[in-house]
Design a protein around this motif. Structure first.
Motif, PDB file in Angstrom:
ATOM      1  N   ASP A   1       0.830  -1.208   0.000  1.00 58.49           N
ATOM      2  CA  ASP A   1       0.000   0.000   0.000  1.00 58.49           C
ATOM      3  C   ASP A   1       0.862   1.254   0.000  1.00 58.49           C
ATOM      4  O   ASP A   1       1.844   1.362   0.748  1.00 58.49           O
ATOM      5  N   ARG A   2       0.490   2.199  -0.843  1.00 58.94           N
ATOM      6  CA  ARG A   2       1.125   3.512  -0.875  1.00 58.94           C
ATOM      7  C   ARG A   2       0.402   4.392   0.148  1.00 58.94           C
ATOM      8  O   ARG A   2      -0.820   4.554   0.078  1.00 58.94           O
ATOM      9  N   VAL A   3       1.164   4.980   1.076  1.00 59.00           N
ATOM     10  CA  VAL A   3       0.531   5.650   2.207  1.00 59.00           C
ATOM     11  C   VAL A   3       1.250   6.945   2.576  1.00 59.00           C
ATOM     12  O   VAL A   3       2.418   7.159   2.240  1.00 59.00           O
ATOM     13  N   VAL A   4       0.499   7.799   3.288  1.00 59.57           N
ATOM     14  CA  VAL A   4       1.085   8.942   3.978  1.00 59.57           C
ATOM     15  C   VAL A   4       1.036   8.623   5.463  1.00 59.57           C
ATOM     16  O   VAL A   4       0.092   7.996   5.957  1.00 59.57           O
ATOM     17  N   ALA A   5       2.068   9.042   6.176  1.00 55.59           N
ATOM     18  CA  ALA A   5       2.136   8.813   7.614  1.00 55.59           C
ATOM     19  C   ALA A   5       1.533   9.993   8.367  1.00 55.59           C
ATOM     20  O   ALA A   5       1.718  11.149   7.989  1.00 55.59           O
ATOM     21  N   ILE A   6       0.807   9.687   9.423  1.00 59.02           N
ATOM     22  CA  ILE A   6       0.256  10.695  10.331  1.00 59.02           C
ATOM     23  C   ILE A   6       1.160  10.695  11.554  1.00 59.02           C
ATOM     24  O   ILE A   6       1.145   9.737  12.341  1.00 59.02           O
ATOM     25  N   PRO A   7       1.970  11.738  11.768  1.00 59.08           N
ATOM     26  CA  PRO A   7       3.025  11.667  12.786  1.00 59.08           C
ATOM     27  C   PRO A   7       2.545  11.811  14.220  1.00 59.08           C
ATOM     28  O   PRO A   7       3.264  11.457  15.158  1.00 59.08           O
TER      29      PRO A   7
ATOM     30  N   SER B   1      -0.599   1.261  12.662  1.00 59.56           N
ATOM     31  CA  SER B   1      -1.370   1.200  11.415  1.00 59.56           C
ATOM     32  C   SER B   1      -2.508   2.215  11.402  1.00 59.56           C
ATOM     33  O   SER B   1      -2.970   2.620  10.330  1.00 59.56           O
ATOM     34  N   SER B   2      -2.958   2.661  12.573  1.00 56.47           N
ATOM     35  CA  SER B   2      -3.991   3.693  12.638  1.00 56.47           C
ATOM     36  C   SER B   2      -3.463   5.049  12.189  1.00 56.47           C
ATOM     37  O   SER B   2      -4.243   5.988  12.009  1.00 56.47           O
ATOM     38  N   ASN B   3      -2.153   5.146  11.995  1.00 55.36           N
ATOM     39  CA  ASN B   3      -1.520   6.406  11.620  1.00 55.36           C
ATOM     40  C   ASN B   3      -1.027   6.420  10.183  1.00 55.36           C
ATOM     41  O   ASN B   3      -0.046   7.096   9.852  1.00 55.36           O
ATOM     42  N   VAL B   4      -1.715   5.683   9.321  1.00 59.26           N
ATOM     43  CA  VAL B   4      -1.441   5.769   7.888  1.00 59.26           C
ATOM     44  C   VAL B   4      -2.763   5.926   7.141  1.00 59.26           C
ATOM     45  O   VAL B   4      -3.802   5.445   7.584  1.00 59.26           O
ATOM     46  N   LEU B   5      -2.694   6.633   6.021  1.00 65.71           N
ATOM     47  CA  LEU B   5      -3.837   6.761   5.134  1.00 65.71           C
ATOM     48  C   LEU B   5      -3.390   6.415   3.718  1.00 65.71           C
ATOM     49  O   LEU B   5      -2.283   6.781   3.304  1.00 65.71           O
ATOM     50  N   PRO B   6      -4.242   5.734   2.949  1.00 63.00           N
ATOM     51  CA  PRO B   6      -3.875   5.387   1.571  1.00 63.00           C
ATOM     52  C   PRO B   6      -3.860   6.617   0.674  1.00 63.00           C
ATOM     53  O   PRO B   6      -4.690   7.518   0.825  1.00 63.00           O
TER      54      PRO B   6
END
Length: 348
Positions: free
Chosen positions: A78-84, A124-129
């Motif tokens: 999965d390609r994701v952005v991280a929520i820091p 994993s709750s800190n990533v969005l596709p």
């Protein structure tokens, strides 16, 4: 893995470090692009408040190469952005869904290792596709969400005239959101003619350089003596933090997005304007709301995908991971004009 490790203020060493095993609720991201935040450079010229050695970088994207056994919302590849931001989910503010006000939050890139590295483990709750979005654009979702957090909560009205102090990355993103929110006219204010030219290219109808023009005279000219409906402070300067109070019309609104790095002392006129003009002042911290991470993030992704937000035009420099020190030196010493600066830990 390789990482650019901070050992003291503005002293990075590119070296091999161990990465912890991926925990049951975590994913491992192979980092493709990481942004350098304006707050990162300020931390290098002041006092670093967090444990050392550290791996900075809280604006990053990549793809998942490993996941824990309990992860159900993401898959390898999965390609994701991280929520820091890591809310405690237990304090009064988290229970209300006011995550930006969490009293015991973690933060990737300061309190724990971040994106100036080849890999990052994160819940994993800190990533969005991000789908097929370019990784460089995805690395700018975090500052884009910060700007949107301010614009959403200042409640602009269609037809408002707004002023934006400081047209660095956050200022330029705020300008774009104000346009989308229906601002009739935006006045960009900065000390750099080059940045003001960029703001005009982004759609600002008017610009002011206070080094060459009288700020109050120009605001009065542009607003028929009324002042602006909304002023956003994005520069983090004690001068502009006061000037917002001088240019805003009666019952106007002021949003503070820039961080104060020194004491702010107000003139009598500026302070009197707060109550004589019945101004509304709001501060905005981070970019989070309920359900976590909030509409600031989901709408940012949506508007990037439909082409409503321009990001790549704001990127000025790209550095390899081993050149992280060079990137910070360039920015801190202002060796070149720069916009958004990216670190690319794994060029593909």
């Amino acid at each position: 893995m390789k990482a650019a490790v901070l050992h003291s203020e503005n002293h990075f060493i590119y070296e091999e470090i161990d990465i912890a095993p991926c925990q049951d609720d975590e994913v491992k991201i192979k980092v493709i692009a990481t942004g350098i935040c304006g707050s990162d450079t300020h931390k290098m010229t002041g006092k670093w408040k967090y444990p050392l050695p550290a791996v900075m970088g809280h604006e990053f994207s990549g793809y998942i190469v490993e996941k824990g056994k309990n992860v159900t919302n993401a898959a390898i590849g999965d390609r994701v952005v991280a929520i820091p931001f890591l809310p405690c989910n237990d304090c009064e503010y988290c229970k209300r869904g006011q995550f930006s006000l969490c009293e015991d939050h973690g933060m990737v890139g300061s309190k724990s290792f971040g994106g100036f590295a080849e890999y990052v483990n994160i819940e994993s709750s800190n990533v969005l596709p991000i789908g097929d979005m370019e990784f460089e654009e995805a690395a700018m979702i975090e500052p884009l969400a910060v700007a949107l957090h301010g614009v959403l909560n200042i409640h602009p009205r269609v037809g408002d005239v707004a002023a934006v102090f400081g047209v660095g990355t956050i200022g330029m993103l705020t300008i774009q959101w104000l346009k989308i929110a229906g601002a009739k006219e935006i006045i960009a204010i900065d000390l750099s003619d080059e940045k003001l030219a960029d703001a005009r290219a982004m759609g600002c109808e008017r610009t002011i350089n206070p080094l060459n023009e009288d700020l109050l005279e120009k605001i009065n000219e542009y607003t028929n003596g009324m002042g602006v409906d909304i002023a956003f402070e994005c520069a983090g300067s004690k001068i502009t933090q006061e000037q917002c109070l001088l240019i805003t019309r009666k019952q106007g609104k002021i949003g503070y997005l820039g961080i104060a790095y020194s004491d702010v002392h107000l003139s009598e006129k500026a302070f009197e304007n707060i109550f004589r003009r019945e101004l509304t002042l709001k501060g905005f911290w981070n970019s989070y709301s309920a359900p976590f991470p909030g509409e600031e993030w989901t709408k940012s992704i949506e508007f990037i995908k439909n082409g409503r937000i321009k990001l790549k035009e704001l990127i000025s420099h790209r550095f390899k991971l081993e050149d992280t020190q060079k990137a910070f030196d360039m920015m801190i010493n202002r060796e070149e004009k720069y916009g958004k600066v990216l670190i690319l830990p794994n060029e593909e």
